[in-house]
Design a protein around this motif. Sequence first.
Motif, mmCIF file in Angstrom:
data_model
loop_
_atom_site.group_PDB
_atom_site.id
_atom_site.type_symbol
_atom_site.label_atom_id
_atom_site.label_comp_id
_atom_site.label_asym_id
_atom_site.label_seq_id
_atom_site.Cartn_x
_atom_site.Cartn_y
_atom_site.Cartn_z
ATOM 1 N N THR A 43 30.103 19.124 -38.179
ATOM 2 C CA THR A 43 29.467 18.182 -37.264
ATOM 3 C C THR A 43 28.412 18.929 -36.465
ATOM 4 O O THR A 43 28.546 20.112 -36.192
ATOM 5 C CB THR A 43 30.524 17.583 -36.319
ATOM 6 N N ALA A 44 27.353 18.223 -36.085
ATOM 7 C CA ALA A 44 26.308 18.842 -35.279
ATOM 8 C C ALA A 44 26.891 19.291 -33.945
ATOM 9 O O ALA A 44 27.723 18.598 -33.357
ATOM 10 C CB ALA A 44 25.168 17.857 -35.054
ATOM 11 N N GLY A 45 26.465 20.446 -33.469
ATOM 12 C CA GLY A 45 27.002 21.012 -32.239
ATOM 13 C C GLY A 45 26.773 20.133 -31.022
ATOM 14 O O GLY A 45 25.651 19.749 -30.738
ATOM 15 N N GLY A 46 27.845 19.797 -30.343
ATOM 16 C CA GLY A 46 27.736 19.027 -29.121
ATOM 17 C C GLY A 46 27.578 17.536 -29.306
ATOM 18 O O GLY A 46 27.573 16.802 -28.327
ATOM 19 N N PHE A 47 27.425 17.050 -30.542
ATOM 20 C CA PHE A 47 27.317 15.603 -30.739
ATOM 21 C C PHE A 47 28.694 14.993 -30.526
ATOM 22 O O PHE A 47 29.680 15.439 -31.083
ATOM 23 C CB PHE A 47 26.797 15.257 -32.142
ATOM 24 N N ASP A 48 28.765 13.943 -29.703
ATOM 25 C CA ASP A 48 30.064 13.401 -29.313
ATOM 26 C C ASP A 48 29.948 11.915 -29.015
ATOM 27 O O ASP A 48 28.848 11.392 -28.815
ATOM 28 C CB ASP A 48 30.544 14.153 -28.065
ATOM 29 N N ASN A 49 31.112 11.245 -28.996
ATOM 30 C CA ASN A 49 31.228 9.850 -28.592
ATOM 31 C C ASN A 49 30.407 8.912 -29.477
ATOM 32 O O ASN A 49 29.818 7.951 -29.008
ATOM 33 C CB ASN A 49 30.844 9.676 -27.119
ATOM 34 N N GLY A 50 30.400 9.207 -30.788
ATOM 35 C CA GLY A 50 29.655 8.386 -31.736
ATOM 36 C C GLY A 50 30.194 6.979 -31.893
ATOM 37 O O GLY A 50 29.507 6.107 -32.422
ATOM 38 N N SER A 51 31.412 6.742 -31.426
ATOM 39 C CA SER A 51 31.979 5.391 -31.473
ATOM 40 C C SER A 51 32.034 4.749 -30.093
ATOM 41 O O SER A 51 32.690 3.720 -29.906
ATOM 42 C CB SER A 51 33.368 5.414 -32.118
ATOM 43 N N PHE A 52 31.383 5.365 -29.131
ATOM 44 C CA PHE A 52 31.220 4.800 -27.789
ATOM 45 C C PHE A 52 32.560 4.487 -27.119
ATOM 46 O O PHE A 52 32.699 3.487 -26.422
ATOM 47 C CB PHE A 52 30.326 3.554 -27.850
ATOM 48 N N GLU A 53 33.536 5.376 -27.300
ATOM 49 C CA GLU A 53 34.878 5.144 -26.763
ATOM 50 C C GLU A 53 35.054 5.627 -25.328
ATOM 51 O O GLU A 53 36.100 5.398 -24.732
ATOM 52 C CB GLU A 53 35.922 5.816 -27.662
ATOM 53 N N SER A 54 34.036 6.284 -24.772
ATOM 54 C CA SER A 54 34.133 6.777 -23.401
ATOM 55 C C SER A 54 32.848 6.413 -22.665
ATOM 56 O O SER A 54 31.757 6.671 -23.186
ATOM 57 C CB SER A 54 34.307 8.292 -23.419
ATOM 58 N N PRO A 55 32.932 5.778 -21.526
ATOM 59 C CA PRO A 55 34.149 5.440 -20.783
ATOM 60 C C PRO A 55 34.877 4.253 -21.416
ATOM 61 O O PRO A 55 34.271 3.428 -22.092
ATOM 62 C CB PRO A 55 33.618 5.067 -19.392
ATOM 63 N N VAL A 56 36.176 4.193 -21.161
ATOM 64 C CA VAL A 56 37.004 3.118 -21.709
ATOM 65 C C VAL A 56 36.864 1.880 -20.827
ATOM 66 O O VAL A 56 37.013 1.957 -19.607
ATOM 67 C CB VAL A 56 38.485 3.555 -21.777
ATOM 68 N N LEU A 57 36.577 0.762 -21.458
ATOM 69 C CA LEU A 57 36.502 -0.508 -20.737
ATOM 70 C C LEU A 57 37.821 -1.257 -20.864
ATOM 71 O O LEU A 57 38.585 -1.027 -21.798
ATOM 72 C CB LEU A 57 35.392 -1.395 -21.307
ATOM 73 N N SER A 58 38.044 -2.180 -19.954
ATOM 74 C CA SER A 58 39.207 -3.062 -20.068
ATOM 75 C C SER A 58 39.066 -3.895 -21.342
ATOM 76 O O SER A 58 37.947 -4.208 -21.771
ATOM 77 C CB SER A 58 39.283 -4.000 -18.861
ATOM 78 N N ALA A 59 40.192 -4.258 -21.926
ATOM 79 C CA ALA A 59 40.190 -5.046 -23.165
ATOM 80 C C ALA A 59 39.420 -6.348 -22.974
ATOM 81 O O ALA A 59 39.480 -6.972 -21.911
ATOM 82 C CB ALA A 59 41.621 -5.335 -23.607
ATOM 83 N N ARG A 60 38.698 -6.701 -24.031
ATOM 84 C CA ARG A 60 37.960 -7.969 -24.106
ATOM 85 C C ARG A 60 36.893 -8.135 -23.024
ATOM 86 O O ARG A 60 36.612 -9.242 -22.569
ATOM 87 C CB ARG A 60 38.915 -9.155 -24.090
ATOM 88 N N THR A 61 36.311 -7.022 -22.596
ATOM 89 C CA THR A 61 35.234 -7.079 -21.612
ATOM 90 C C THR A 61 34.016 -6.331 -22.140
ATOM 91 O O THR A 61 34.088 -5.663 -23.178
ATOM 92 C CB THR A 61 35.647 -6.442 -20.265
ATOM 93 N N PHE A 62 32.919 -6.430 -21.429
ATOM 94 C CA PHE A 62 31.740 -5.619 -21.717
ATOM 95 C C PHE A 62 31.088 -5.238 -20.403
ATOM 96 O O PHE A 62 31.342 -5.848 -19.364
ATOM 97 C CB PHE A 62 30.755 -6.352 -22.644
ATOM 98 N N LYS A 63 30.248 -4.207 -20.473
ATOM 99 C CA LYS A 63 29.555 -3.731 -19.272
ATOM 100 C C LYS A 63 28.080 -3.572 -19.591
ATOM 101 O O LYS A 63 27.721 -2.927 -20.582
ATOM 102 C CB LYS A 63 30.132 -2.392 -18.817
ATOM 103 N N VAL A 64 27.230 -4.155 -18.769
ATOM 104 C CA VAL A 64 25.783 -4.008 -18.921
ATOM 105 C C VAL A 64 25.367 -2.679 -18.295
ATOM 106 O O VAL A 64 25.743 -2.364 -17.163
ATOM 107 C CB VAL A 64 25.026 -5.166 -18.241
ATOM 108 N N LEU A 65 24.605 -1.910 -19.050
ATOM 109 C CA LEU A 65 24.108 -0.613 -18.581
ATOM 110 C C LEU A 65 22.581 -0.614 -18.672
ATOM 111 O O LEU A 65 22.012 -1.058 -19.670
ATOM 112 C CB LEU A 65 24.686 0.513 -19.431
ATOM 113 N N TYR A 66 21.956 -0.090 -17.643
ATOM 114 C CA TYR A 66 20.501 -0.104 -17.551
ATOM 115 C C TYR A 66 19.920 1.303 -17.711
ATOM 116 O O TYR A 66 20.640 2.295 -17.621
ATOM 117 C CB TYR A 66 20.081 -0.684 -16.187
#
Length: 191
Positions: free
Chosen positions: A26-49
Amino acid sequence: MLLARACITAITAISLFTATAAAAPTAGGFDNGSFESPVLSARTFKVLYAGESIGPWQITSGAADLIGTGFWQATDGGQSVDLNAGEPATVAQTFTTVPGEAYTVTYSLAGNPAATPRIKTGKVLVDGQSVQEFSFDTTGKSFGAMGYVSQRLAFIARADTTTLAFASTTPSTPGGPVIDNVRVQRCNCGS
């Protein structure tokens, strides 16, 4: 043999990678490719700007939705990212690379089926250069059956760090292209 040819193609220019990749570092330092962090509450979403982050991913323009587990189908883990939260977004991550070496990027692509237009479009950028355009038709798709497709490309690292970005080109809408399961690996040309 196919893998070796694909690596040679990647070494001569930034290009699509068409062979099946063998296990590679894996490429060095590449992480969170499945966007699992930060963890959100189930069945919710968060808008990020722009200026906010999803772990090591930075929102560099627009607004994106981090989608929590159970909101809709994901391909790896439970979370994913919608690249339109009212306006097209770009998400980017910088990681360690070896100059002159070939890397492959794989990711899962879908689209938010609850918003128009049906066709979601975007592009992948490496160090600010567009290396792949994509589109996804949400016709017949649902939150339970997103219809993800696997995408693949390759690039040659030009420096000690590389920035990989995904950008929506879908006009302003509350739902755009969806990405998940992003992986970056150094090309194993000797296999």
